[in-house]
Motif scaffolding. Sequence first.
Motif, PDB file in Angstrom:
ATOM      1  N   ARG A 189       0.844  -1.194   0.000  1.00  0.00           N
ATOM      2  CA  ARG A 189       0.000   0.000   0.000  1.00  0.00           C
ATOM      3  C   ARG A 189       0.877   1.241   0.000  1.00  0.00           C
ATOM      4  O   ARG A 189       1.871   1.321   0.710  1.00  0.00           O
ATOM      5  N   LYS A 190       0.470   2.201  -0.792  1.00  0.00           N
ATOM      6  CA  LYS A 190       1.287   3.400  -0.988  1.00  0.00           C
ATOM      7  C   LYS A 190       1.347   4.319   0.225  1.00  0.00           C
ATOM      8  O   LYS A 190       2.168   5.213   0.284  1.00  0.00           O
ATOM      9  N   ALA A 191       0.512   4.092   1.215  1.00  0.00           N
ATOM     10  CA  ALA A 191       0.537   4.896   2.445  1.00  0.00           C
ATOM     11  C   ALA A 191       1.835   4.681   3.219  1.00  0.00           C
ATOM     12  O   ALA A 191       2.169   5.468   4.099  1.00  0.00           O
ATOM     13  N   ALA A 192       2.575   3.632   2.886  1.00  0.00           N
ATOM     14  CA  ALA A 192       3.818   3.325   3.597  1.00  0.00           C
ATOM     15  C   ALA A 192       4.813   4.481   3.522  1.00  0.00           C
ATOM     16  O   ALA A 192       5.532   4.735   4.493  1.00  0.00           O
ATOM     17  N   LEU A 193       4.857   5.184   2.417  1.00  0.00           N
ATOM     18  CA  LEU A 193       5.820   6.277   2.265  1.00  0.00           C
ATOM     19  C   LEU A 193       5.535   7.400   3.261  1.00  0.00           C
ATOM     20  O   LEU A 193       6.434   7.827   3.989  1.00  0.00           O
ATOM     21  N   GLY A 194       4.322   7.866   3.318  1.00  0.00           N
ATOM     22  CA  GLY A 194       3.978   8.951   4.239  1.00  0.00           C
ATOM     23  C   GLY A 194       4.156   8.551   5.696  1.00  0.00           C
ATOM     24  O   GLY A 194       4.653   9.333   6.511  1.00  0.00           O
ATOM     25  N   LEU A 195       3.775   7.323   6.017  1.00  0.00           N
ATOM     26  CA  LEU A 195       3.911   6.844   7.385  1.00  0.00           C
ATOM     27  C   LEU A 195       5.381   6.722   7.789  1.00  0.00           C
ATOM     28  O   LEU A 195       5.759   7.071   8.911  1.00  0.00           O
ATOM     29  N   SER A 196       6.206   6.241   6.878  1.00  0.00           N
ATOM     30  CA  SER A 196       7.631   6.082   7.204  1.00  0.00           C
ATOM     31  C   SER A 196       8.333   7.431   7.307  1.00  0.00           C
ATOM     32  O   SER A 196       9.228   7.598   8.139  1.00  0.00           O
ATOM     33  N   ILE A 197       7.948   8.395   6.499  1.00  0.00           N
ATOM     34  CA  ILE A 197       8.519   9.739   6.621  1.00  0.00           C
ATOM     35  C   ILE A 197       8.112  10.348   7.957  1.00  0.00           C
ATOM     36  O   ILE A 197       8.941  10.959   8.648  1.00  0.00           O
ATOM     37  N   THR A 198       6.864  10.153   8.353  1.00  0.00           N
ATOM     38  CA  THR A 198       6.404  10.647   9.652  1.00  0.00           C
ATOM     39  C   THR A 198       7.196   9.994  10.780  1.00  0.00           C
ATOM     40  O   THR A 198       7.626  10.666  11.724  1.00  0.00           O
ATOM     41  N   ALA A 199       7.412   8.689  10.685  1.00  0.00           N
ATOM     42  CA  ALA A 199       8.194   7.980  11.700  1.00  0.00           C
ATOM     43  C   ALA A 199       9.614   8.527  11.775  1.00  0.00           C
ATOM     44  O   ALA A 199      10.149   8.743  12.866  1.00  0.00           O
ATOM     45  N   PHE A 200      10.220   8.773  10.630  1.00  0.00           N
ATOM     46  CA  PHE A 200      11.585   9.312  10.597  1.00  0.00           C
ATOM     47  C   PHE A 200      11.651  10.686  11.249  1.00  0.00           C
ATOM     48  O   PHE A 200      12.540  10.964  12.055  1.00  0.00           O
ATOM     49  N   TRP A 206      18.462   2.624  14.252  1.00  0.00           N
ATOM     50  CA  TRP A 206      17.022   2.858  14.290  1.00  0.00           C
ATOM     51  C   TRP A 206      16.603   3.770  13.139  1.00  0.00           C
ATOM     52  O   TRP A 206      15.631   3.500  12.435  1.00  0.00           O
ATOM     53  N   MET A 207      17.368   4.838  12.939  1.00  0.00           N
ATOM     54  CA  MET A 207      17.042   5.778  11.865  1.00  0.00           C
ATOM     55  C   MET A 207      17.260   5.135  10.491  1.00  0.00           C
ATOM     56  O   MET A 207      16.499   5.377   9.560  1.00  0.00           O
ATOM     57  N   LEU A 208      18.306   4.309  10.357  1.00  0.00           N
ATOM     58  CA  LEU A 208      18.553   3.622   9.087  1.00  0.00           C
ATOM     59  C   LEU A 208      17.397   2.690   8.745  1.00  0.00           C
ATOM     60  O   LEU A 208      16.989   2.601   7.582  1.00  0.00           O
ATOM     61  N   ALA A 209      16.850   2.013   9.747  1.00  0.00           N
ATOM     62  CA  ALA A 209      15.697   1.139   9.506  1.00  0.00           C
ATOM     63  C   ALA A 209      14.526   1.942   8.945  1.00  0.00           C
ATOM     64  O   ALA A 209      13.832   1.490   8.028  1.00  0.00           O
ATOM     65  N   MET A 210      14.344   3.146   9.466  1.00  0.00           N
ATOM     66  CA  MET A 210      13.256   3.999   8.966  1.00  0.00           C
ATOM     67  C   MET A 210      13.541   4.485   7.552  1.00  0.00           C
ATOM     68  O   MET A 210      12.639   4.564   6.723  1.00  0.00           O
ATOM     69  N   VAL A 211      14.808   4.788   7.277  1.00  0.00           N
ATOM     70  CA  VAL A 211      15.181   5.230   5.932  1.00  0.00           C
ATOM     71  C   VAL A 211      14.932   4.107   4.923  1.00  0.00           C
ATOM     72  O   VAL A 211      14.463   4.361   3.806  1.00  0.00           O
ATOM     73  N   LEU A 212      15.225   2.884   5.312  1.00  0.00           N
ATOM     74  CA  LEU A 212      14.993   1.760   4.398  1.00  0.00           C
ATOM     75  C   LEU A 212      13.507   1.589   4.069  1.00  0.00           C
ATOM     76  O   LEU A 212      13.155   1.264   2.941  1.00  0.00           O
ATOM     77  N   VAL A 213      12.644   1.833   5.037  1.00  0.00           N
ATOM     78  CA  VAL A 213      11.202   1.754   4.764  1.00  0.00           C
ATOM     79  C   VAL A 213      10.779   2.929   3.888  1.00  0.00           C
ATOM     80  O   VAL A 213       9.908   2.778   3.026  1.00  0.00           O
ATOM     81  N   ILE A 214      11.407   4.096   4.078  1.00  0.00           N
ATOM     82  CA  ILE A 214      11.131   5.238   3.189  1.00  0.00           C
ATOM     83  C   ILE A 214      11.507   4.878   1.758  1.00  0.00           C
ATOM     84  O   ILE A 214      10.735   5.129   0.818  1.00  0.00           O
ATOM     85  N   VAL A 215      12.670   4.266   1.576  1.00  0.00           N
ATOM     86  CA  VAL A 215      13.100   3.859   0.238  1.00  0.00           C
ATOM     87  C   VAL A 215      12.130   2.833  -0.345  1.00  0.00           C
ATOM     88  O   VAL A 215      11.734   2.929  -1.510  1.00  0.00           O
ATOM     89  N   GLY A 216      11.721   1.864   0.473  1.00  0.00           N
ATOM     90  CA  GLY A 216      10.743   0.874   0.012  1.00  0.00           C
ATOM     91  C   GLY A 216       9.428   1.518  -0.376  1.00  0.00           C
ATOM     92  O   GLY A 216       8.832   1.177  -1.399  1.00  0.00           O
ATOM     93  N   GLY A 217       8.970   2.483   0.421  1.00  0.00           N
ATOM     94  CA  GLY A 217       7.731   3.190   0.100  1.00  0.00           C
ATOM     95  C   GLY A 217       7.847   4.008  -1.174  1.00  0.00           C
ATOM     96  O   GLY A 217       6.912   4.075  -1.975  1.00  0.00           O
ATOM     97  N   ALA A 218       9.024   4.618  -1.390  1.00  0.00           N
ATOM     98  CA  ALA A 218       9.244   5.396  -2.612  1.00  0.00           C
ATOM     99  C   ALA A 218       9.263   4.480  -3.832  1.00  0.00           C
ATOM    100  O   ALA A 218       8.694   4.817  -4.881  1.00  0.00           O
ATOM    101  N   LEU A 219       9.910   3.323  -3.694  1.00  0.00           N
ATOM    102  CA  LEU A 219       9.929   2.368  -4.811  1.00  0.00           C
ATOM    103  C   LEU A 219       8.524   1.844  -5.103  1.00  0.00           C
ATOM    104  O   LEU A 219       8.168   1.631  -6.260  1.00  0.00           O
ATOM    105  N   LEU A 220       7.753   1.637  -4.048  1.00  0.00           N
ATOM    106  CA  LEU A 220       6.373   1.189  -4.234  1.00  0.00           C
ATOM    107  C   LEU A 220       5.564   2.247  -4.965  1.00  0.00           C
ATOM    108  O   LEU A 220       4.791   1.937  -5.871  1.00  0.00           O
ATOM    109  N   ARG A 221       5.750   3.508  -4.595  1.00  0.00           N
ATOM    110  CA  ARG A 221       5.038   4.609  -5.281  1.00  0.00           C
ATOM    111  C   ARG A 221       5.395   4.657  -6.756  1.00  0.00           C
ATOM    112  O   ARG A 221       4.554   4.975  -7.588  1.00  0.00           O
ATOM    113  N   ARG A 222       6.655   4.391  -7.072  1.00  0.00           N
ATOM    114  CA  ARG A 222       7.099   4.437  -8.475  1.00  0.00           C
ATOM    115  C   ARG A 222       6.697   3.172  -9.232  1.00  0.00           C
ATOM    116  O   ARG A 222       6.901   3.091 -10.435  1.00  0.00           O
ATOM    117  N   GLY A 223       6.155   2.201  -8.521  1.00  0.00           N
ATOM    118  CA  GLY A 223       5.704   0.988  -9.193  1.00  0.00           C
ATOM    119  C   GLY A 223       6.781  -0.062  -9.333  1.00  0.00           C
ATOM    120  O   GLY A 223       6.580  -1.071 -10.000  1.00  0.00           O
TER     121      GLY A 223
END
Length: 95
Positions: A29-40, A72-89
């Motif tokens: 789900r594309k909401a992962a990007l916004g949620l992970s940025i908020t977490a970061f 901890w922050m790197l783990a959040m960055v990795l989810v941000i990257v995953g969310g960005a890749l998901l958004r790009r398809g």
Amino acid sequence: MAGEHQSIFFCWLANIFYIIALVQLWRKRKAALGLSITAFLLGSLFVFVHTIPESEGGAMAEVSPGIAFPVWMLAMVLVIVGGALLRRGQLAEKK
């Protein structure tokens, strides 16, 4: 001191957003990007915390970010990257 206690709350709130972002990423789900940025952003507030409550008696303990903080922050960055890749398809399921 009350401001620092609020910062601690927001830092821990980052964990909740991180877990929800992981679930959303796993469900593709594309909401992962916004949620992970908020977490970061919430997690990065820990830089401003210098003391935390040590007990109910009001004693405070000095703290500083150690090796776990960048991990901890790197783990959040990795989810941000995953969310960005998901958004790009690029994480779409291939059939």
